[in-house]
Scaffold this motif. Structure first.
Motif, mmCIF file in Angstrom:
data_model
loop_
_atom_site.group_PDB
_atom_site.id
_atom_site.type_symbol
_atom_site.label_atom_id
_atom_site.label_comp_id
_atom_site.label_asym_id
_atom_site.label_seq_id
_atom_site.Cartn_x
_atom_site.Cartn_y
_atom_site.Cartn_z
ATOM 1 N N GLU A 19 1.241 -1.376 -0.133
ATOM 2 C CA GLU A 19 -0.146 -0.036 0.627
ATOM 3 C C GLU A 19 1.080 1.406 0.119
ATOM 4 O O GLU A 19 0.382 1.736 -0.887
ATOM 5 C CB GLU A 19 -0.899 0.466 0.391
ATOM 6 C CG GLU A 19 -2.502 0.840 1.306
ATOM 7 C CD GLU A 19 -3.251 1.040 2.474
ATOM 8 O OE1 GLU A 19 -2.948 2.066 2.868
ATOM 9 O OE2 GLU A 19 -3.323 0.251 2.611
ATOM 10 N N ARG A 20 2.086 1.206 0.941
ATOM 11 C CA ARG A 20 2.543 1.883 0.590
ATOM 12 C C ARG A 20 3.588 2.361 -0.568
ATOM 13 O O ARG A 20 3.468 3.917 -0.315
ATOM 14 C CB ARG A 20 3.763 1.935 1.827
ATOM 15 C CG ARG A 20 4.706 3.316 2.358
ATOM 16 C CD ARG A 20 5.519 3.343 3.457
ATOM 17 N NE ARG A 20 5.411 2.401 4.598
ATOM 18 C CZ ARG A 20 6.152 1.406 4.932
ATOM 19 N NH1 ARG A 20 7.116 1.855 4.928
ATOM 20 N NH2 ARG A 20 5.870 -0.055 5.681
ATOM 21 N N ASN A 22 2.226 2.144 -3.318
ATOM 22 C CA ASN A 22 1.426 2.302 -4.251
ATOM 23 C C ASN A 22 0.965 4.111 -4.013
ATOM 24 O O ASN A 22 0.945 4.586 -5.334
ATOM 25 C CB ASN A 22 -0.366 1.806 -4.009
ATOM 26 C CG ASN A 22 -0.398 0.157 -4.788
ATOM 27 O OD1 ASN A 22 0.653 0.414 -5.694
ATOM 28 N ND2 ASN A 22 -1.278 -1.063 -3.972
ATOM 29 N N HIS A 23 0.575 4.363 -2.654
ATOM 30 C CA HIS A 23 1.225 5.615 -2.791
ATOM 31 C C HIS A 23 2.323 6.499 -2.885
ATOM 32 O O HIS A 23 1.640 7.559 -3.634
ATOM 33 C CB HIS A 23 0.791 5.992 -0.753
ATOM 34 C CG HIS A 23 -0.462 5.464 -0.342
ATOM 35 N ND1 HIS A 23 -1.608 6.606 -0.535
ATOM 36 C CD2 HIS A 23 -1.154 4.749 0.961
ATOM 37 C CE1 HIS A 23 -2.801 6.060 -0.305
ATOM 38 N NE2 HIS A 23 -2.371 4.485 0.467
ATOM 39 N N LYS A 26 1.772 6.857 -6.634
ATOM 40 C CA LYS A 26 0.659 7.937 -6.960
ATOM 41 C C LYS A 26 1.363 9.237 -6.407
ATOM 42 O O LYS A 26 1.320 10.094 -7.525
ATOM 43 C CB LYS A 26 -0.282 7.243 -6.355
ATOM 44 C CG LYS A 26 -1.743 8.783 -7.177
ATOM 45 C CD LYS A 26 -2.721 8.442 -6.046
ATOM 46 C CE LYS A 26 -3.430 7.537 -5.992
ATOM 47 N NZ LYS A 26 -4.907 7.545 -4.983
ATOM 48 N N ASP A 27 2.202 9.757 -6.313
ATOM 49 C CA ASP A 27 2.760 10.738 -5.374
ATOM 50 C C ASP A 27 3.794 10.969 -6.478
ATOM 51 O O ASP A 27 4.484 12.644 -6.563
ATOM 52 C CB ASP A 27 3.123 10.641 -3.992
ATOM 53 C CG ASP A 27 2.468 10.610 -3.076
ATOM 54 O OD1 ASP A 27 1.057 11.453 -3.699
ATOM 55 O OD2 ASP A 27 3.177 10.713 -1.658
#
Length: 105
Positions: A19-20, A22-23, A26-27
Motif C-alpha cells: 500500500e505504501r 502504491n502511495h 501515485k505521488d
C-alpha cells in the motif's frame, strides 16, 4: 512446526508495504509545478520518495522469500548454519534468514 502466526504477520506487513508503494508511485506520477523554485523542491521530494520506494521493494522481496520458506518447510532454519532460529527472533524479525549467531558474524 507450524508458523501460522508468523505467516499472518508477514502477510499483514506485506499488504502495508505494498500500500505504501502504491502511495509513493501515485505521488511520484503527479505533474510538477510550472514555477521553477517549486519544481526544484518537488524534484527533491521525488528523490526521497524514490528512495522510500526502493527500500520498500527490498522489504517486499524479503517478505515474499520468507513466505516461500514457510511454504517449502525451510522457514525457521538459519540459511548459514542450518540450525533453528530462536522463536523470539522470528517473532521480532519474521523475515530473517539468520540466527543471532550467524547474523552477528
Amino acid at each position: 512446526m507450524s508458523f501460522k502466526k508468523e505467516e499472518s504477520k508477514l502477510r499483514e506487513k506485506l499488504a502495508q508495504i505494498e500500500e505504501r508503494v502504491n502511495h509513493v508511485t501515485k505521488d511520484m506520477s503527479k505533474s510538477h509545478s510550472a514555477d521553477f523554485s517549486e519544481q526544484a523542491v518537488e524534484r527533491e521530494n521525488d528523490e526521497v520518495l524514490e528512495g522510500i520506494g526502493q527500500e520498500a521493494q527490498v522489504s517486499i522481496q524479503h517478505i515474499r522469500a520468507a513466505l516461500a520458506r514457510i511454504s517449502d518447510g525451510t522457514y525457521g532454519n538459519c540459511a548459514e548454519c542450518g540450525k533453528a532460529i530462536n522463536p523470539e527472533r522470528l517473532e521480532a524479525l519474521p523475515e530473517t534468514v539468520h540466527c543471532v549467531s550467524c547474523a552477528s558474524d
